[in-house]
Each structure stands twice: as C-alpha cells, then as structure tokens.
Write a protein that holds these residues in place. Structure first.
Motif, PDB file in Angstrom:
ATOM      1  N   ASP A 202      63.795   6.347  33.611  1.00 16.51           N
ATOM      2  CA  ASP A 202      63.332   5.818  32.332  1.00 16.51           C
ATOM      3  C   ASP A 202      62.669   4.476  32.625  1.00 16.51           C
ATOM      4  OD1 ASP A 202      62.890   4.754  29.841  1.00 16.51           O
ATOM      5  OD2 ASP A 202      64.839   5.340  29.030  1.00 16.51           O
ATOM      6  N   VAL A 203      61.356   4.412  32.460  1.00 12.57           N
ATOM      7  CA  VAL A 203      60.597   3.220  32.852  1.00 12.57           C
ATOM      8  C   VAL A 203      60.385   2.242  31.703  1.00 12.57           C
ATOM      9  CG1 VAL A 203      59.413   4.519  34.657  1.00 12.57           C
ATOM     10  CG2 VAL A 203      58.356   4.316  32.393  1.00 12.57           C
ATOM     11  N   GLY A 204      61.005   2.509  30.543  1.00  6.69           N
ATOM     12  CA  GLY A 204      60.755   1.657  29.390  1.00  6.69           C
ATOM     13  C   GLY A 204      59.445   2.030  28.712  1.00  6.69           C
ATOM     14  N   ILE A 205      59.039   1.200  27.765  1.00 15.64           N
ATOM     15  CA  ILE A 205      57.826   1.500  26.990  1.00 15.64           C
ATOM     16  C   ILE A 205      56.614   1.142  27.833  1.00 15.64           C
ATOM     17  CG2 ILE A 205      56.600   1.116  24.830  1.00 15.64           C
ATOM     18  CD1 ILE A 205      59.258   0.370  23.557  1.00 15.64           C
ATOM     19  N   ALA A 206      56.336   2.009  28.799  1.00 19.73           N
ATOM     20  CA  ALA A 206      55.293   1.711  29.788  1.00 19.73           C
ATOM     21  C   ALA A 206      54.659   3.019  30.251  1.00 19.73           C
ATOM     22  CB  ALA A 206      55.903   0.947  30.968  1.00 19.73           C
ATOM     23  N   GLU A 207      53.936   3.656  29.322  1.00 15.61           N
ATOM     24  CA  GLU A 207      53.386   4.972  29.625  1.00 15.61           C
ATOM     25  C   GLU A 207      52.361   4.945  30.752  1.00 15.61           C
ATOM     26  OE1 GLU A 207      55.019   4.983  25.509  1.00 15.61           O
ATOM     27  OE2 GLU A 207      53.651   3.644  26.598  1.00 15.61           O
ATOM     28  N   GLY A 208      51.536   3.919  30.805  1.00 13.47           N
ATOM     29  CA  GLY A 208      50.572   3.819  31.895  1.00 13.47           C
ATOM     30  C   GLY A 208      51.263   3.736  33.240  1.00 13.47           C
ATOM     31  N   HIS A 209      52.301   2.912  33.306  1.00 14.58           N
ATOM     32  CA  HIS A 209      53.092   2.818  34.541  1.00 14.58           C
ATOM     33  C   HIS A 209      53.733   4.148  34.873  1.00 14.58           C
ATOM     34  CE1 HIS A 209      56.226   1.802  37.363  1.00 14.58           C
ATOM     35  NE2 HIS A 209      57.164   2.065  36.467  1.00 14.58           N
TER      36      HIS A 209
ATOM     37  N   ALA B 200      54.551 -13.225  15.497  1.00 16.38           N
ATOM     38  CA  ALA B 200      54.711 -11.873  16.041  1.00 16.38           C
ATOM     39  C   ALA B 200      56.207 -11.608  16.168  1.00 16.38           C
ATOM     40  CB  ALA B 200      54.039 -11.751  17.406  1.00 16.38           C
ATOM     41  N   LEU B 201      56.660 -10.486  15.611  1.00 13.98           N
ATOM     42  CA  LEU B 201      58.068 -10.093  15.714  1.00 13.98           C
ATOM     43  C   LEU B 201      58.149  -8.906  16.662  1.00 13.98           C
ATOM     44  CD1 LEU B 201      61.019 -10.171  14.941  1.00 13.98           C
ATOM     45  CD2 LEU B 201      60.464  -8.906  12.848  1.00 13.98           C
ATOM     46  N   ILE B 202      58.726  -9.138  17.841  1.00  9.79           N
ATOM     47  CA  ILE B 202      58.735  -8.122  18.889  1.00  9.79           C
ATOM     48  C   ILE B 202      60.165  -7.864  19.354  1.00  9.79           C
ATOM     49  CG2 ILE B 202      58.282  -9.884  20.651  1.00  9.79           C
ATOM     50  CD1 ILE B 202      56.734  -7.737  22.229  1.00  9.79           C
ATOM     51  N   GLY B 203      60.509  -6.596  19.561  1.00 14.10           N
ATOM     52  CA  GLY B 203      61.824  -6.251  20.068  1.00 14.10           C
ATOM     53  C   GLY B 203      61.872  -6.324  21.583  1.00 14.10           C
ATOM     54  N   ASP B 204      63.090  -6.464  22.120  1.00 11.08           N
ATOM     55  CA  ASP B 204      63.199  -6.571  23.573  1.00 11.08           C
ATOM     56  C   ASP B 204      62.784  -5.283  24.258  1.00 11.08           C
ATOM     57  OD1 ASP B 204      65.493  -5.386  22.456  1.00 11.08           O
ATOM     58  OD2 ASP B 204      66.659  -5.790  24.252  1.00 11.08           O
ATOM     59  N   GLY B 205      62.920  -4.141  23.586  1.00  7.55           N
ATOM     60  CA  GLY B 205      62.447  -2.894  24.173  1.00  7.55           C
ATOM     61  C   GLY B 205      60.951  -2.907  24.393  1.00  7.55           C
ATOM     62  N   ALA B 206      60.215  -3.492  23.439  1.00  7.55           N
ATOM     63  CA  ALA B 206      58.756  -3.573  23.568  1.00  7.55           C
ATOM     64  C   ALA B 206      58.341  -4.484  24.706  1.00  7.55           C
ATOM     65  CB  ALA B 206      58.130  -4.038  22.254  1.00  7.55           C
ATOM     66  N   LEU B 207      59.240  -5.390  25.126  1.00  5.13           N
ATOM     67  CA  LEU B 207      58.916  -6.253  26.266  1.00  5.13           C
ATOM     68  C   LEU B 207      58.897  -5.477  27.575  1.00  5.13           C
ATOM     69  CD1 LEU B 207      60.629  -9.742  25.970  1.00  5.13           C
ATOM     70  CD2 LEU B 207      58.243  -9.125  25.640  1.00  5.13           C
ATOM     71  N   SER B 208      59.356  -4.225  27.574  1.00  6.29           N
ATOM     72  CA  SER B 208      59.243  -3.418  28.788  1.00  6.29           C
ATOM     73  C   SER B 208      57.826  -2.907  28.986  1.00  6.29           C
ATOM     74  CB  SER B 208      60.230  -2.242  28.745  1.00  6.29           C
ATOM     75  OG  SER B 208      59.963  -1.389  27.643  1.00  6.29           O
ATOM     76  N   GLY B 209      56.970  -3.086  27.989  1.00  4.94           N
ATOM     77  CA  GLY B 209      55.567  -2.714  28.112  1.00  4.94           C
ATOM     78  C   GLY B 209      54.745  -3.868  28.651  1.00  4.94           C
ATOM     79  N   GLY B 210      53.938  -3.600  29.651  1.00  9.60           N
ATOM     80  CA  GLY B 210      53.184  -4.654  30.322  1.00  9.60           C
ATOM     81  C   GLY B 210      52.226  -5.399  29.421  1.00  9.60           C
TER      82      GLY B 210
END
Length: 615
Positions: A354-361, A136-146
């Motif tokens: 700006d809560v990061g990539i965390a739309e539910g949050h 899995a190749l994941i960016g650090d921005g995507a790690l802001s998603g729970g």
C-alpha cells in the motif's frame, strides 16, 4: 437542529463547543439515512467550527483536500435543510461544489492538490491586490501524495500569506519524541508565548544589533526544536509550523487560527484529531465508516449489508493466483479495503504494497517490479488511475512491461458523482500502445480474465469492472474476444461490461415488434476484434452501441471509424453513452436513466434506428 447563526465570530467558547455537539448529532442522523463519508466529517467538526469563527468563507477561500470532511461546512453555510438530500439525484453533493454555494471555494474529490490550488489563489489575490485569506485543509493521508509536497515547497518559497491546516488523525505523521516534545509543543502554542514571540520580533527589528541577536537566538531555538519536534520538514520549506494541537479543542484552534491569520507568510497548523470522533462505532472502525451506506444509529450496523461484489471477487481470485505463483504481487494506493485486498494483505503481507495516495508512484513501482520479473497487479479506482497517465505511457508502455491494472469502479459509480465516475478509462487506456483492456460482465468472467491477464498477456493489461454486484447475465463466455450472444438479422447491438444486461433487455422487447437483433458482447475493447462486428453489420446495416463511457474516443466511435475504413456502410446507427459533459450524483439506476442507458431508453432508441417512431 437549533438555529445556526450566519456569523460564528460572536460565539463564546462554550457556545462553540455546544455547536460542535449539535453538528455531530446532525451528521450522524443525516448520514445514517443517506449514506456518505461519516468518520472523516465527524473528526473535522471542531476544525470547521473554528475556521468559521475566524474567517468568512464567502470571501476568504477555504480549499478542502478530497473534500469528504466538508459536511459540517455545508451545514454552516446555509445547507442544513438540504442535508436531507445529500448525495441524492438533484440534491447536494457529498463534496465541495462551488455551483452550490459561494462558500465552496473549489471542487474537491481527489487528494493532494489543495495546497497547489490554495497557493494559486493566494498569488491571484496578491496580483489583484485582494484582501481575503486563503486556507487549505488537508488530511495526513493526502500527504502521502507527492503533489502535496510540490505545493508545500512552492508555498514556502513564495512567502505568500497562506494557512495550511493539517488534519492528522494518526495515519501518516511521525509521532513526536516523548513527553519533553509534547510539553514543548504545548508551551509554544500558549497565547502568552505567541504574544511574546510577536513582540520580540518587533523589538529586535528596531534595536541596534537586534537583527544579529535575533538570528543567534533563532538558530539556538531552531536546533532544539528540530531535535524534539516534528516540524523541521515544513520549516525547512520556509513554512511557519504551529502544533501539534488537539483538534477537538475548539477554543485553542480558534486562538491559533487568529494568530496564524496575523502572520505574514505561509503557515502550517498541525492538528491532531480522532477519525469518527463522537460516534463510538465510527471511532472503533473508522475505515468502515469512511464511506458508509445507510445504517442504524443505535448499533452502527448497515441496514443493507453488502453481499459479494466485483471487488471482493477480485480479492479472492488474487489470493488464489498468489498461492499458485510466488511472483504475483498486489499494489494499492490507500484503498486496501475498497479494492477487496484485505484478505490478500493478511495472507501475503510480504507481497502486498500500500503506497498511500500516490497512484503515479504505484504505476512506476509496478513497472520496476515487472522489469525485474515479478507479476504486479495494481488495484485502483478508475477515476484515480487518471492521475497516473504519464507513467502508463513512459514507464510501462514504452518497454511493454507486463503490469496488470485492476480498474475498479469502472463506469457510473453513483452517489459520489462527477469526481468519481469511471467513465474516462476506456477512452484514455485505448490511446496507450500495446495496451489490452478486458471487460468482464459477471464474477466468473472476472475470475477468468484476471487469470488470463496475469498469466498469459505479455504486455500491459487492464481489467475494468464496476462497483457493486453482478447483473442478470451470468454466463462465462470463455473468450477474450468479441462474442455473439444472440443471432438476428435486423440490427446489431453492441456492448461490454455491465451494459450487456440492458442490451439483453432491449433485445427481448424488440422481439415484440418482430425485430431480431444480433447481440455482440465485447470482452476486450482494446484492441477490438472487428471480424464478428463487420460480419454482423454487413448483414443488418444497423449498428447500435451502448456504453457507460464518455463520448470522446468511445468504443462506438472507434467501431464506426474502423468499419468505414473497411468500406462497410452503416445505413442507420446510434451511439449511446454518458455524453460530453460530467454526470451528476445519484443512484446508478437513476444515472443510467438520465443518460439514456437503461433498458427502456435503449429500447426506444433502438426502435428509432430500425425505423419506428417513439412508442
């Protein structure tokens, strides 16, 4: 570009480095002519080359997170010539797409799901006794998603062999502590250390008391490492941590991937990169070159500079409302610039979140703010709002809290394609009790409706508007209900948002056949003001509804149902929408034509409803 070998495993380190430079030149040249996600793809070139030196992606499974960093991968998997068609109608997509190539393991357009998908593939491999590797190749921005942490936690607990490559360009990962930490990180990634570690484990497993000795030394080493290195979070989950390592050193990346490949369990390789690497305009301004239109390679300037658009008008209006009322707050999920909130963030930093990539949050947080008397406005792309559906129901609607959803990129968005078209929100927002959904057709209506939503609507309210500029319809109808724009007697044309422009064009052409249409513009699609529609259909007996939305629970279906329940018959009708399948990528005008939503197709279909054959 020189010939690219099918198998990169035989490349020398110097050849791999040269290949990286060729790939960068190819990416810059291609994206300058097609537009696309440049900065993220440039930053991942060495990672992609190293992966292809160690693994065979036609069998091994490489799962991208978001997927906007996949361009080099596409070039290396037989699609170099096809890059000329990137993001164009009939051409290759800007994201991984298994229907294009067996080397694309999974569709990837949204963030934070890659580890979950990868652990699913790893478990399937184990159950089926397969022999392939999973990455899995994941960016650090995507790690802001729970969801990323849900996947990591399960991966660590599973013990499944799995490699997670964390592409860290400095956005989200805490820096390690000083020079000592950097030195230790370098030492623990040296080949001789890795060989020693592997041999030490083997020896201790067979010596008397070896297990006890290993446990003691492991605890001492872990205590030191947790103090100085940023890896304890992952190792506490049961994941072997490697890194951080220079993500632009293709030699070291290759060595580490070979080592990770040998470990029998979940591994996280922490790679530090520079977004936009190798192209100075993108390095200086990575946000601007994250998703960019066609540009001049020499200067980095856009060939067609963007003018005012719905997002920028939204942002300007938010600033005005915040000046008037100190309770107005803006929330975004890692889309500050994209949603037009740069100016708001500068003027009202204490009220910008700006809560990061965390739309539910973001939605749940907005509910908490609203419960305590604030006026939160959550600016979010339509396709990303899908990720927060449960919170819309449970956290907002159940208590009828006043949260404003600024639903950007509603309708067909163009070149980003299936994963980003905003064709579902009109349908799913209607299912939420107490929800109001407003649909401006131009900038002034957006200003008016946003003010109305913030200051007058008591419960949850969404304003949906498209990507880009306004159309030819410039009037502010001054209403949030159904509005009769033009009076006729032969057919009732109904639309909302930007589709009103195509319906006006259609009505003008119908006049050539002596057909005069009622044109009803829906400023609010949930709930729908049925009275003017019922009155019109009673007169014309024909209903024609056009919308850039999915067919299921579209406005047209709802209208037909409501009219039937009132006993109002529709003798002939047509519902024109994006249908029941996913819409591909292309320009918005091309996709409208593909879906039959352009003025010419609407005209032909309206003629047929009026009893005329194809003209």
């Amino acid at each position: 570009m020189d010939h690219i070998p099918d198998d990169l495993s035989g490349l020398s380190d110097s050849e791999a480095t040269a290949l990286c430079e060729l790939l960068r030149a190819r990416l810059i040249d291609t994206v300058s002519r097609t537009g696309g996600h440049l900065a993220s793809s440039l930053g991942a070139v060495e990672i992609i080359v190293a992966i292809h030196r160690v693994f065979h992606t036609s069998q091994d499974r490489l799962v991208f997170d978001v997927g906007h960093q996949c361009y080099a991968h596409k070039i290396l998997t037989g699609r170099n010539e096809a890059m000329e068609t990137l993001r164009t109608l009939g051409g290759i997509a800007g994201f991984p797409k298994p229907s294009e190539s067996d080397c694309d393991a999974f569709v990837a357009g949204h963030a934070s799901n890659s580890v979950s998908v990868a652990i699913g593939m790893a478990r399937a491999r184990t159950l089926q006794k397969g022999k392939y590797h999973v990455l899995a190749l994941i960016g650090d921005g995507a790690l802001s998603g729970g969801m990323a942490y849900e996947g990591l936690s399960d991966a660590g607990d599973s013990g499944e062999p799995l490699i997670v490559i964390l592409n860290d360009n400095g956005m989200s990962i805490t820096k390690s502590v000083g020079g000592v930490a950097d030195h230790l990180a370098r030492q623990r990634l040296k080949p001789q250390y890795l060989r020693f570690k592997k041999g030490y484990r083997k020896v201790m497993s067979v010596l008397p008391l070896g297990g006890h000795i290993y446990n003691v030394t492991h605890k001492v080493k872990t205590a030191i490492k947790e103090t100085l290195l940023p890896c304890s979070l992952f190792e506490d989950m049961g994941i072997t941590y490697l890194g951080p390592v220079d993500g632009h050193d293709v030699k070291r990346l290759t060595r580490l991937l070979n080592y990770a490949k040998e470990l029998d369990g979940p591994v996280l390789l922490h790679v530090r990169t520079v977004k936009g690497k190798g192209y100075s305009p993108a390095e200086r301004n990575p946000d601007r070159f994250h998703g960019v239109g066609r540009f001049c390679v020499e200067t980095g300037e856009l060939l067609h500079p963007a003018g005012p658009n719905f997002s920028s008008v939204f942002g300007q209006t938010m600033c005005q409302l915040a000046e008037e009322d100190g309770a107005v707050c803006a929330i975004t999920a890692a889309m500050q610039s994209g949603t037009g909130l740069d100016q708001f963030a500068q003027q009202f930093p204490e009220r910008f979140f700006d809560v990061g990539i965390a739309e539910g949050h973001a939605v749940a947080m907005a509910a908490g703010m609203a419960k305590q008397g604030m006026k939160p406005v959550f600016a979010v792309y339509s396709s990303f709002l899908q990720r927060a559906y449960d919170m819309l129901i449970h956290d907002i609607a159940l208590q009828q809290l006043h949260v404003v959803l600024a639903v950007d990129r509603a309708g067909l968005v163009g070149e980003d394609g299936e994963t980003h078209h905003g064709v579902f929100d009109a349908a799913f927002l209607d299912t939420i009790p107490g929800m109001t959904v407003l649909c401006p057709s131009n900038f002034q209506e957006l200003r008016s409706m946003l003010r109305y939503a913030v200051f007058q609507v008591p419960g949850p309210v969404a304003i949906r508007y498209p990507k880009g500029n306004e159309g030819t319809f410039q009037s502010d109808t001054g209403s949030v209900k159904s509005c009769l724009l033009q009076e006729g007697k032969d057919i009732t044309l109904i639309g909302y948002g930007m589709m009103i422009n195509q319906l006006l064009e259609c009505a003008d052409r119908l006049v050539e056949h002596g057909i005069h249409a009622d044109i009803i513009k829906l400023n609010c699609i949930t709930p729908i003001d049925l009275e003017p529609i019922a009155a019109s259909v009673k007169k014309t007996k024909r209903l024609f509804c056009a919308e850039d939305s999915i067919m299921a629970n579209c406005v047209g279906q709802r209208l037909l149902s409501a009219l039937a329940l009132r006993g109002i018959s529709v003798e002939r009708g047509a519902l024109v929408n994006t249908g029941s399948t996913f819409v591909t990528h292309g320009t918005v005008s091309q996709l409208q034509e593909l879906c039959g939503l352009d003025g010419a197709h609407l005209y032909q279909q309206a003629l047929e409803v009026c009893g005329y054959g194809k003209q």
